[in-house]
Scaffold this motif. Structure first.
Motif, short mmCIF file in Angstrom:
data_model
loop_
_atom_site.label_atom_id
_atom_site.label_comp_id
_atom_site.label_asym_id
_atom_site.label_seq_id
_atom_site.Cartn_x
_atom_site.Cartn_y
_atom_site.Cartn_z
N ARG A 12 5.45 5.98 6.91
CA ARG A 12 3.80 5.82 6.74
C ARG A 12 3.36 6.81 7.79
O ARG A 12 3.47 6.77 8.96
CB ARG A 12 3.56 4.57 7.04
N GLN A 59 -0.23 4.24 -0.78
CA GLN A 59 -0.99 5.60 -0.07
C GLN A 59 -0.12 6.04 1.33
O GLN A 59 -0.15 5.04 1.95
CB GLN A 59 -2.35 5.27 -0.33
N ASP A 60 -0.25 7.44 1.61
CA ASP A 60 0.56 7.70 2.61
C ASP A 60 1.79 7.41 3.07
O ASP A 60 1.90 7.14 4.34
CB ASP A 60 -0.62 7.46 3.99
N THR A 89 2.62 8.32 -4.06
CA THR A 89 1.54 8.81 -5.01
C THR A 89 2.07 9.33 -6.23
O THR A 89 1.80 9.30 -7.12
CB THR A 89 0.25 9.41 -4.17
N LYS A 109 0.91 -1.22 -0.03
CA LYS A 109 0.10 0.05 -0.11
C LYS A 109 0.97 1.36 -0.08
O LYS A 109 1.44 1.53 0.94
CB LYS A 109 -1.04 0.20 1.20
N SER A 121 -0.22 9.10 8.80
CA SER A 121 -1.79 8.97 8.96
C SER A 121 -2.49 9.75 7.67
O SER A 121 -2.02 10.53 7.02
CB SER A 121 -2.16 9.83 10.25
N PRO A 122 -3.63 9.17 7.28
CA PRO A 122 -4.29 9.56 6.23
C PRO A 122 -4.77 11.09 6.39
O PRO A 122 -4.93 11.63 7.53
CB PRO A 122 -5.46 8.69 6.26
N GLY A 123 -4.40 11.98 5.41
CA GLY A 123 -4.82 13.26 5.58
C GLY A 123 -3.61 14.13 6.09
O GLY A 123 -3.89 15.40 6.13
#
Length: 394
Positions: free
Chosen positions: A225, A53-54, A257, A51, A227-229
């Motif tokens: 990694r 993302q983030d 990304t 993964k 946190s989202p946002g």
């Protein structure tokens, strides 16, 4: 009927030869385009393996250096604690320079029971690498502290390397290396192959080594990694925190990304170029075919009028012109398919055979459809010729 059509084609062999050559060249270009498209799609539908993302990549240069290993470990362990203390950091791992979607590579070779694996990607990561990228473990486990004292050097391999060495068999617990190799490595886990070259390019086999206490001398990247946002404000805070601690170092933060978008963009450039070239060739072939058929109708009005006068229907006249075009296309495709089939037989570019076969079939279908579309309208025009008018003009 076919004998008659072949005779008509042979009587105009010079004119038809040029048309067949255009079809042949178009087929070969379309074969390259469709093969590349199938190759990209075949890679695209495979799982990413992690993964992204983030996940941010921190590049470090001119980092702290010392001959004292303990001081070096203490320096980077302190850096690790400082970064992990930030509220939006979930996990981090010091890694080798060939991170996912980067242009840096570290390739080598491996021999197992006399079988040599070339273009093997070598990676180095810490015990936290798995959680930083959320890697999918298929067999066994990821590295842990007990690997530091094991008899053999522990390694983790990906699914591509497992298939190349062990096939469908069990990989965990096996030793990699030739029979006379004293420095054998023990496989402790198998992970899903990470598409490190983007969505469209095959990554190739990979092997992962556990970072030891001396690895900090050359590990120059950190996977973080968040946190989202996590926004630009936090990125600025992370940069400032590291800059205050590593005062003489150059620090750069990248997002996976964004790196994936750039990697995919450069991967599809060859396909875009081939597609543009093929479009020009297709237009050229379509105009050539359309013009030749139109010219044939005007030159053969007497023949068409005589056929209509003795009872031939408009549909039969139209079908004759369409069949002539389809036969020319078939002759061109037979020659083109002979050359195209050599690619899977000779394993050119090391692609799987089904990619070439699907690309060849799609090219054949496209050429047939192109010829059919270009010959339908002239065929209808021929069917609309009145016998009396055609014979009167002759």
């Amino acid at each position: 009927m076919f004998k008659h059509l072949f005779k008509l084609i042979w009587n105009k062999k010079k004119q038809n030869f040029l048309l067949m050559t255009e079809m042949l060249v178009s087929f070969m270009v379309l074969f390259a385009v469709f093969t590349l498209m199938v190759y990209y799609y075949d890679n695209y539908k495979k799982p990413m393996g992690f993964k992204y993302q983030d996940v941010w990549v921190i590049n470090i240069s001119n980092a702290y250096q010392t001959k004292n290993t303990d001081s070096l470990d203490l320096y980077y362990e302190t850096l690790r604690k400082i970064i992990k203390a930030l509220p939006q950091v979930q996990e981090l791992s010091f890694v080798s320079g060939n991170t996912p979607f980067s242009q840096q590579i570290n390739e080598g070779g491996l021999t197992y029971k006399g079988k040599h694996i070339e273009h093997l990607n070598n990676f180095t990561g810490e015990d936290s690498y798995k959680d930083a990228l959320q890697v999918e473990v298929l067999e066994g486990r990821w590295f842990n502290k007990q690997d530091a004292v094991s008899k053999y050097r522990s390694v983790v391999i990906d699914a591509d390397l497992k298939e190349a060495t062990f096939g469908k068999g069990q990989a965990v617990g096996k030793l990699l290396g030739n029979d006379d190799d004293k420095n054998k490595m023990k496989v402790v886990g198998v992970i899903q192959t990470i598409k490190r070259n983007g969505d469209y390019v095959k990554p190739g086999p990979g092997i992962y080594y556990r970072a030891d206490t001396g690895s900090f001398r050359w590990l120059n990247k950190i996977l973080v990694r968040v946190s989202p946002g996590a926004d630009a404000a936090f990125e600025g805070r992370l940069y400032k925190t590291m800059a205050n601690y590593m005062k003489n170092s150059n620090i750069e933060i990248e997002h996976l990304t964004n790196k994936l978008k750039d990697t995919n963009y450069f991967a599809v450039i060859p396909m875009i170029i081939l597609s543009i070239v093929s479009c020009f060739l297709i237009i050229n072939v379509a105009l050539g075919l359309f013009g030749v058929l139109w010219y044939n109708i005007n030159k053969r009005k007497g023949e068409i009028g005589l056929r209509r006068a003795i009872g031939a229907t408009g549909n039969s006249v139209s079908s004759q012109l369409v069949m002539e075009s389809m036969i020319l296309a078939t002759l061109s495709l037979i020659i083109g398919s002979f050359f195209a089939i050599q690619f899977p037989l000779l394993n050119v570019f090391n692609l799987q055979a089904h990619i070439y076969i699907i690309g060849m079939l799609l090219s054949i279908i496209f050429v047939y459809l192109l010829v059919l579309v270009c010959s339908l309208y002239p065929g209808r025009q021929a069917a609309a010729i009145y016998p009396a008018v055609a014979l009167h003009e002759e």
